[in-house]
Design a protein around this motif. Structure first.
Motif, PDB file in Angstrom:
ATOM      1  N   HIS A  12       0.810  -1.217   0.000  1.00 46.24           N
ATOM      2  CA  HIS A  12       0.000   0.000   0.000  1.00 46.24           C
ATOM      3  C   HIS A  12       0.845   1.270   0.000  1.00 46.24           C
ATOM      4  CE1 HIS A  12       0.470  -1.248   4.260  1.00 46.24           C
ATOM      5  NE2 HIS A  12       0.611   0.041   4.488  1.00 46.24           N
ATOM      6  N   PHE A  90      -2.042  -6.358  -4.799  1.00 46.88           N
ATOM      7  CA  PHE A  90      -2.833  -5.609  -3.820  1.00 46.88           C
ATOM      8  C   PHE A  90      -3.790  -4.638  -4.500  1.00 46.88           C
ATOM      9  CE2 PHE A  90      -3.275  -1.776  -1.144  1.00 46.88           C
ATOM     10  CZ  PHE A  90      -3.874  -2.334  -0.024  1.00 46.88           C
ATOM     11  N   HIS A  91      -3.293  -3.905  -5.512  1.00 48.80           N
ATOM     12  CA  HIS A  91      -4.094  -2.852  -6.134  1.00 48.80           C
ATOM     13  C   HIS A  91      -4.982  -3.343  -7.265  1.00 48.80           C
ATOM     14  CE1 HIS A  91      -2.545   0.690  -4.045  1.00 48.80           C
ATOM     15  NE2 HIS A  91      -1.339   0.155  -4.108  1.00 48.80           N
TER      16      HIS A  91
END
Length: 232
Positions: A12, A90-91
């Protein structure tokens, strides 16, 4: 030191889209516009990437707009820094693959293409099932090193990608597209926040390329039936 920096970067720490729906649509429209007008310069503005990142902000913006849970990405090992794989998962939910023939997108440098030629070209029936290259270049500007012509280009459009000799492996691979059309590799080239597209239908000329825009070097390619079946 690079390894320590990479481990310290959390997924993040890489910037995401502030408004995922509208921002992804905006970036996608920019990328679509770039591909429809090869050689035009477009800026993809994003927050600063984490320390140690080896890809450009524009390339990261392209990944955020183009990748999803069904996407497979091949990354040159020299670009896989700052925990990029975890950040991408993650994204976007995209996963990395070690097989270039299975990749929907490939993060590469021009030098990568002098060593690796196994990316999927699609097939005559399914030309869209090819690998799209996202290429890191030294610089990206209008110039006279490489001339583009063909669909989406009125007359000719000139590009400079930094050191022309270092860019040559990339341009040879893309020039060879015409020998395989409608199969082939589409490419986004990026430096900093700038990105430009070179479609497989684009004819290229410049030092080191043959006069008809074709070159025999650097593109073995694959139809990869398995890749087609898995993406069907």
């Amino acid at each position: 030191m690079t390894q320590q920096t990479s481990e310290a970067v959390r997924p993040h720490d890489w910037p995401g889209l502030v408004d995922p729906v509208h921002d992804s649509q905006r970036l996608f429209r920019q990328l679509l516009g770039a591909m429809s007008e090869p050689g035009t310069l477009t800026e993809l503005v994003l927050p600063e990437l984490p320390a140690g990142a080896a890809i450009s902000p524009a390339a990261w913006g392209a990944l955020l707009a183009l990748c999803d849970l069904d996407t497979r990405v091949w990354v040159d090992e020299g670009l896989a820094r700052a925990n990029l794989a975890a950040a991408l998962a993650f994204h976007t939910g995209a996963r990395l693959t070690d097989d270039p023939a299975q990749a929907d997108f490939a993060l590469v440098t021009p030098d990568t293409l002098s060593r690796e030629d196994g990316f999927a070209l699609g097939s005559d029936a399914w030309p869209d099932r090819s690998t799209t290259l996202i290429v890191m270049v030294e610089a990206l500007a209008q110039g006279e090193d490489w001339w583009l012509s063909g669909p989406g280009v009125p007359g000719q459009r000139g590009l400079a990608l930094g050191n022309a000799e270092r860019a040559l492996p990339l341009m040879r691979v893309l020039a060879a597209n015409l020998a395989h059309f409608p199969r082939g590799l589409d490419a986004f080239v990026s430096s900093g926040v700038r990105i430009a597209a070179i479609a497989r239908s684009t004819r290229l000329s410049g030092a080191g390329l043959s006069g008809d825009g074709l070159s025999g070097a650097g593109l073995a390619g694959t139809d990869d039936a398995e890749h087609q079946e898995e993406t069907a």
